[in-house]
Scaffold this active site. Structure first.
Site, PDB file in Angstrom:
ATOM      1  N   CYS A  98      -6.765   3.181   7.150  1.00  0.00           N
ATOM      2  CA  CYS A  98      -7.312   4.062   6.114  1.00  0.00           C
ATOM      3  C   CYS A  98      -7.857   5.376   6.686  1.00  0.00           C
ATOM      4  CB  CYS A  98      -8.456   3.370   5.372  1.00  0.00           C
ATOM      5  SG  CYS A  98      -8.090   1.755   4.713  1.00  0.00           S
ATOM      6  N   HIS A 116     -12.827   1.392   0.852  1.00  0.00           N
ATOM      7  CA  HIS A 116     -11.519   1.006   0.311  1.00  0.00           C
ATOM      8  C   HIS A 116     -11.526  -0.491   0.047  1.00  0.00           C
ATOM      9  CE1 HIS A 116      -7.360   0.454  -0.459  1.00  0.00           C
ATOM     10  NE2 HIS A 116      -7.071  -0.074   0.719  1.00  0.00           N
ATOM     11  N   HIS A 118      -9.556  -3.963  -2.111  1.00  0.00           N
ATOM     12  CA  HIS A 118      -8.393  -4.522  -2.793  1.00  0.00           C
ATOM     13  C   HIS A 118      -8.857  -5.355  -3.993  1.00  0.00           C
ATOM     14  CE1 HIS A 118      -5.619  -4.289   1.032  1.00  0.00           C
ATOM     15  NE2 HIS A 118      -6.019  -3.104   0.595  1.00  0.00           N
ATOM     16  N   GLU A 149     -22.878   1.298 -20.118  1.00  0.00           N
ATOM     17  CA  GLU A 149     -24.052   1.781 -19.387  1.00  0.00           C
ATOM     18  C   GLU A 149     -23.745   2.088 -17.924  1.00  0.00           C
ATOM     19  OE1 GLU A 149     -28.219   2.739 -19.349  1.00  0.00           O
ATOM     20  OE2 GLU A 149     -26.775   2.407 -20.951  1.00  0.00           O
ATOM     21  N   HIS A 205      -2.527  -1.907  -5.665  1.00  0.00           N
ATOM     22  CA  HIS A 205      -3.057  -1.909  -4.302  1.00  0.00           C
ATOM     23  C   HIS A 205      -4.579  -2.016  -4.275  1.00  0.00           C
ATOM     24  CE1 HIS A 205      -2.919   0.152  -0.073  1.00  0.00           C
ATOM     25  NE2 HIS A 205      -4.033  -0.544  -0.220  1.00  0.00           N
TER      26      HIS A 205
END
Length: 245
Positions: A98, A116, A118, A149, A205
């Site tokens: 990443c 990141h 999944h 909210e 992904h």
């Protein structure tokens, strides 16, 4: 920099040191089902240093000694070129795939952290919203307002003013690629096209979320995941997710 000096970058008794925080956060994300199967990742930028978790490892078992440290700024790490490191772990590990996408968050949003995941909620959102973005707002169903909210926990652009419950949240969705690093350009393009976006979804992904620091990135990831989950449930129940006047 000597080996001892490099190792000193990830050695601290401070629980809030990035090298200690990243393993703790990854273990928490694992328990949420966000980074199972070695997937997902996180980076924390502090001043001129970026701390990044390794790739392809059991995220709940990461240790401070596994951290990579990169200098910042540096030329944006492109998908297939060498990167500059201040410190690499002694174990046979590779930095997160990443990394160039995290750099997008630094370069285009001046973020201090990027996460990141999944998450299944994020993936389901990309399957049920077939267009260019996921969107949700508060509702007016038969004069009964349903307030989302958690929208108030998301910041405009990821690090701007907090959104109001009157706002409509839109999260861009980009197409997946066979290799993580090849998402770099399309993620950057989506961030430029949608400057108010606090995150980028990747179809089938997962998601990239950023913030000024790890606390704000984590908070927004949690709020967005909640909104994806409730949005998916609303859509499957036939309830519109965007305000109908």
């Amino acid at each position: 920099m000597s080996s001892d000096e490099a190792d000193a970058l990830v050695t601290s008794t401070d629980p809030l040191h990035p090298a200690n925080l990243i393993p703790e956060l990854c273990a928490g994300f694992y328990r949420l089902g966000w980074v199972t199967g070695t997937g997902g990742g996180i980076c924390i930028r502090v001043g001129d240093k970026v701390y990044i978790a390794p790739s392809g490892v059991q995220k709940e078992r990461i240790e401070p000694s596994h951290m990579f440290v990169l200098p910042y700024p540096q030329v944006t790490p492109s998908p297939h070129t060498d990167r500059i490191f201040l410190r690499r772990p002694k174990q046979n590990l590779k930095e997160s795939a990443c990394t160039p996408l995290f750099w997008n968050a630094f370069e285009h949003r001046n973020a201090g952290s990027c996460i990141h995941t999944h998450s299944q909620n994020a993936v389901m959102a990309t399957l049920l919203w077939e267009g260019d973005f996921f969107e949700i707002s508060h509702q007016n169903l038969q004069r009964v307002y349903l307030v989302q909210e958690m929208i108030k926990g998301v910041r405009i652009g990821g690090n701007g003013q907090a959104m109001s419950y009157l706002d409509t949240l839109r999260v861009p969705i980009i197409a997946n690629t066979p290799f993580e690093e090849d998402l770099t350009d399309s993620m950057a393009a989506a961030m430029k096209k949608y400057p108010d976006a606090a995150a980028i979804l990747v179809r089938r992904h997962g998601i990239y979320v950023w913030g000024d620091d790890w606390q704000k990135a984590k908070t927004q990831t949690e709020c967005l995941d909640y909104l994806f989950e409730i949005g998916v449930k609303m859509k499957l129940a036939g309830i519109p997710t965007v305000l109908n006047n």
